[in-house]
Design an enzyme around this catalytic site. Structure first.
Site, short mmCIF file in Angstrom:
data_model
loop_
_atom_site.label_atom_id
_atom_site.label_comp_id
_atom_site.label_asym_id
_atom_site.label_seq_id
_atom_site.Cartn_x
_atom_site.Cartn_y
_atom_site.Cartn_z
N ASN A 208 -0.04 3.05 1.73
CA ASN A 208 -0.70 3.77 2.37
C ASN A 208 -0.18 4.48 4.32
O ASN A 208 0.72 3.40 4.13
CB ASN A 208 -2.46 3.57 2.40
CG ASN A 208 -2.23 1.77 2.99
OD1 ASN A 208 -1.59 1.28 4.00
ND2 ASN A 208 -3.05 0.92 1.98
N LYS A 210 -1.08 2.58 6.81
CA LYS A 210 -1.19 1.52 8.01
C LYS A 210 0.41 0.42 6.96
O LYS A 210 0.90 0.01 7.69
CB LYS A 210 -2.72 0.97 7.65
CG LYS A 210 -1.77 -0.59 8.54
CD LYS A 210 -3.48 -1.25 8.21
CE LYS A 210 -3.61 -2.86 9.18
NZ LYS A 210 -2.31 -3.58 9.11
N GLU A 211 0.06 0.73 5.71
CA GLU A 211 1.33 -0.18 5.46
C GLU A 211 2.41 0.31 5.88
O GLU A 211 3.43 -0.72 5.61
CB GLU A 211 0.89 -0.14 4.00
CG GLU A 211 -0.01 -0.85 2.72
CD GLU A 211 -0.15 -0.55 1.90
OE1 GLU A 211 -1.75 -0.96 1.41
OE2 GLU A 211 0.40 0.32 0.72
N ASP A 278 -7.25 1.69 -6.09
CA ASP A 278 -6.69 1.75 -6.71
C ASP A 278 -7.11 2.82 -8.36
O ASP A 278 -6.27 2.75 -9.10
CB ASP A 278 -8.36 0.52 -7.58
CG ASP A 278 -7.86 -0.44 -6.67
OD1 ASP A 278 -6.25 -0.83 -6.69
OD2 ASP A 278 -8.51 -1.01 -7.24
#
Length: 331
Positions: A208, A210-211, A278
């Site tokens: 995502n 932020k990652e 998920d």
């Protein structure tokens, strides 16, 4: 604008059936205490929750397994639980859903990862986490890998679902990817910060925003930032595809040797983003296993993620609902 013809959608839906997908990663139990607060405790200045309902659900990699099941596939969860009451509840949920527990190893040296949410009315009061983030020992790693090795020839795909709770060590990640590539089984990854760059040479890598920001040390705000980040990851990881999820900004898909593609979010009203990641990785993987190309698979995954965000709590999306919604909106 991406649009999949009705005939193709119906064919893909049919192909979802019985696709066998292994989900390797951090198995979790989500617990909800719902109730009402009418008084303050005489023991301390804290509210007293009168519990009206107690719910146990799959979380983490186990939620991916449930998503695969609801999408018409056959999940093979591979992970670790503890020798404790939460582990017993986890196994009973697997049994209830008729999901295989053969790949679930009991480690009596660590607890079952459990997240308990206390909710008063519609107010989330507190979350209690019980977990170990220590890397699982080599003996347990070997057991997990041997089980995956024993079923690899029956698999249509593998998901590595990493929540940084210690199951996916760097050595185990590399062994699994090597095995998948040797056996020509598609492999997708939903990463977290640790071991981010250990996931080299996979079919699809799905961080995502932020990652990606955290590992690249850059802010991803503009279209130019998104393009730069996606292309850096594509090059650094040697992945066939990068799927960068951008929350309300939708997703960006990067494919070797092809132009970047963008898809807007499909959430019409966002109620809760829990479990969306998920659902996205699960839908993406089963769609690829069903014969979709990465753009078709990303389109379906983006749609499924949007539908999940319209629900309160972690709720998997069923294949009928997903395809009926897409067909209806396409008309």
């Amino acid at each position: 604008m991406i649009k999949i013809p009705e005939k193709r959608l119906l064919q893909l839906k049919k192909n979802f059936r019985n696709k066998r997908i292994a989900i390797v990663g951090d198995m979790m139990l989500d617990i909800y205490f719902w109730g009402d607060v009418k008084r303050i405790s005489p023991e301390a200045p804290v509210p007293v929750l009168e519990v009206e309902n107690e719910i146990f659900r799959f979380g983490g990699a186990a939620n991916c397994a449930l998503n695969i099941l609801k999408l018409g596939g056959t999940p093979e969860p591979i992970g670790v639980i503890g020798y404790d009451s939460f582990g017993s509840i986890f196994n009973s949920l697997l049994q209830e859903m008729n999901i295989s527990h053969d790949g679930i190893i009991i480690d009596d040296e660590r607890p079952t990862t459990a997240k308990t949410r206390v909710i008063a009315g519609s107010q989330h009061v507190v979350r209690i986490d019980k977990e170990s983030k220590n890397t699982i020992n080599k003996n347990i790693q070997d057991k997990l890998f041997k089980y995956l090795e024993s079923i690899i020839d029956k698999l249509d795909g593998i998901i590595l679902q990493d929540y940084n709770k210690g199951v996916l060590s760097e050595s185990l990640i590399k062994k699994i990817i090597s095995l998948a590539n040797k056996k020509n089984v598609l492999i997708t990854v939903d990463p977290k910060f640790h071991n981010f760059f250990a996931y080299k040479n996979v079919t699809v890598f799905k961080p995502n925003r932020k990652e990606a920001e955290d590992v690249l040390g850059m802010k991803i705000k503009t279209d130019e930032d998104i393009s730069k980040a996606g292309n850096i990851l594509l090059k650094k990881l040697g992945a066939k595809n990068i799927l960068l999820t951008l929350g309300e900004g939708g997703i960006a898909v990067f494919e070797k040797g092809k132009p970047e593609r963008r898809m807007p979010t499909k959430a019409r009203k966002v109620a809760d983003v829990s479990g969306a990641g998920d659902t996205v990785i699960s839908t993406l993987t089963i769609a690829l296993a069903a014969g979709a190309d990465v753009i078709e698979a990303s389109y379906l995954a983006n749609y499924a993620g949007g539908l999940v965000c319209e629900e309160v709590g972690i709720v998997p999306i069923e294949a009928d609902y997903l395809f009926e919604t897409i067909l209806k909106e396409n008309k």
